[in-house]
Design an enzyme around this catalytic site. Sequence first.
Site, PDB file in Angstrom:
ATOM      1  N   CYS A   1      47.143  39.835  42.207  1.00 47.67           N
ATOM      2  CA  CYS A   1      46.239  40.739  42.299  1.00 47.67           C
ATOM      3  C   CYS A   1      46.866  41.934  43.060  1.00 47.67           C
ATOM      4  CB  CYS A   1      45.014  40.317  43.213  1.00 47.67           C
ATOM      5  SG  CYS A   1      43.296  41.477  43.075  1.00 47.67           S
TER       6      CYS A   1
ATOM      7  N   HIS B   1      43.122  35.626  40.110  1.00 48.70           N
ATOM      8  CA  HIS B   1      43.399  34.632  41.558  1.00 48.70           C
ATOM      9  C   HIS B   1      43.558  33.367  41.176  1.00 48.70           C
ATOM     10  CE1 HIS B   1      42.360  38.108  44.588  1.00 48.70           C
ATOM     11  NE2 HIS B   1      41.632  38.331  43.528  1.00 48.70           N
TER      12      HIS B   1
ATOM     13  N   GLU C   1      44.419  31.142  42.982  1.00 51.97           N
ATOM     14  CA  GLU C   1      43.831  30.375  44.004  1.00 51.97           C
ATOM     15  C   GLU C   1      42.084  30.111  44.043  1.00 51.97           C
ATOM     16  OE1 GLU C   1      44.418  33.373  44.298  1.00 51.97           O
ATOM     17  OE2 GLU C   1      43.136  34.567  45.708  1.00 51.97           O
TER      18      GLU C   1
END
Lengths: 216, 256
Positions: free
Chosen positions: A83, A194, A196
């Site tokens: 990001c 992202h 994650e």
Amino acid sequence: MNTVAVVDYGMGNLRSVVKALEHEAPSGTRVLLTEDAATIGEAERVVFPGQGAARDCMAALTARGLDRVLKGVALDRPFLGICMGMQVLVDYSEENGGTDCLGVLGGRVRFFGEDLRGPDDGLRLKIPHMGWNQVHQETDHPLWRGIAQDSRFYFVHSYYLEAGDPALVAASTDYGIRFTSAIARENIFAIQCHPEKSAAPGLTLLRNFMRWDGKE
Amino acid sequence: MLAKRIIPCLDVDRGRVVKGVNFVEIRDAGDPVEIAQRYDAEGADEITFLDITASHDERETMVHVVEEVASQVFIPLTVGGGIRRVEDIRRLLNAGADKVSINTAAVYNPEFVREAAERVGSQCIVVAIDAKRVSAPDEPPQWEIFTHGGRKHTGLDAVDWARRMVACGAGEILLTSMDRDGTRQGFDIELTRAVSDAVRVPVIASGGVGTLQHLVDGVTLGHADAVLAASIFHFGQHTVGEAKHYMAERGVEVRL
């Protein structure tokens, strides 16, 4: 013991990144959330996340002396930008009236614009670009292993990256325009979305990163 | 192309999911972690937890819930309910929440939204708007903001308020029709469209989902960027996966 340093410079919630890396870490790998230059310097791998505004990120890095540390580790070991950690790797961002960034890779960061429109219906597209969008893999990179072409990942951003060299582009994504959603060169891989927070494809990418030798 | 999001919403009281989530094959119907994992596996694009704990002392429990869920479920998590200070937001984000939803505190102190967005970034700040139609059927439609579960009116126009919250730094609007909430008659489409067209940030439609077609309507007629629902998923009426296939068959871009 293998260590993955997650660079903590006070910009946003990095807990999720750490948890996802821990979830996918091979046994014997430690994930360290750290702002300590020596710890980052000694780590086998470095993850550089971040959210917030470009100027704040650059100021936070400089204040901690981490700008120099990052430029160093980005030369010689598996390095993953996420990001804002992708955006500040390039030369310059339009954000905050113009912000000079790390210049590790060539490129500029631009605003999507207030009048972004969908290609089919002409409806105005919302800013930030928030949600699950397709990541079109442009190269056959080790980090894409096991991830289907055009898999959806979770994005949240209002600015996008324009690579200085087309050879850097590892993925692209459509949102009114086609923008660069991942870049890669040698030991560096950086992605706009992202991983994650991107369920299975995101976790696969992190797992690949933790087993990557840093070669394209 | 960007997918429209489907967001199941869970009410949490003192660390337990309430309103009887009814999954088959689930060991503990009140366990937020197990339920969140189940929704994740079904393809939920995001999960929203609404903390309805009445006692302030027990609010800390929500932080632990978020920690537990965030170490097992890797999709975005939003937490709302009782958030009044930047410190509350920080604790939830540090526990692993991606966004927090501010409701009543924004109404009583709009500057709180500005302060929160400046401190943690707009991308983490959702402003929840509970609106009720106040115009007569033959008048141009108008909606007002209500607080306290729809009991207190504020005199604030919903569309103006949404614009103002975005100007303060809201990164997303969670829009609930108090007229439709719990009725299963579908979203207030006019309200959803009026707000979504008025702001440049994403709008989540909420309140009233009773059928899968309601989800489609929220997106296609209401211009919502995401749809939030509770009971339609909780009681085993439909899975998130069924909802997505239904929407995809009707031309809505979803993550399958």
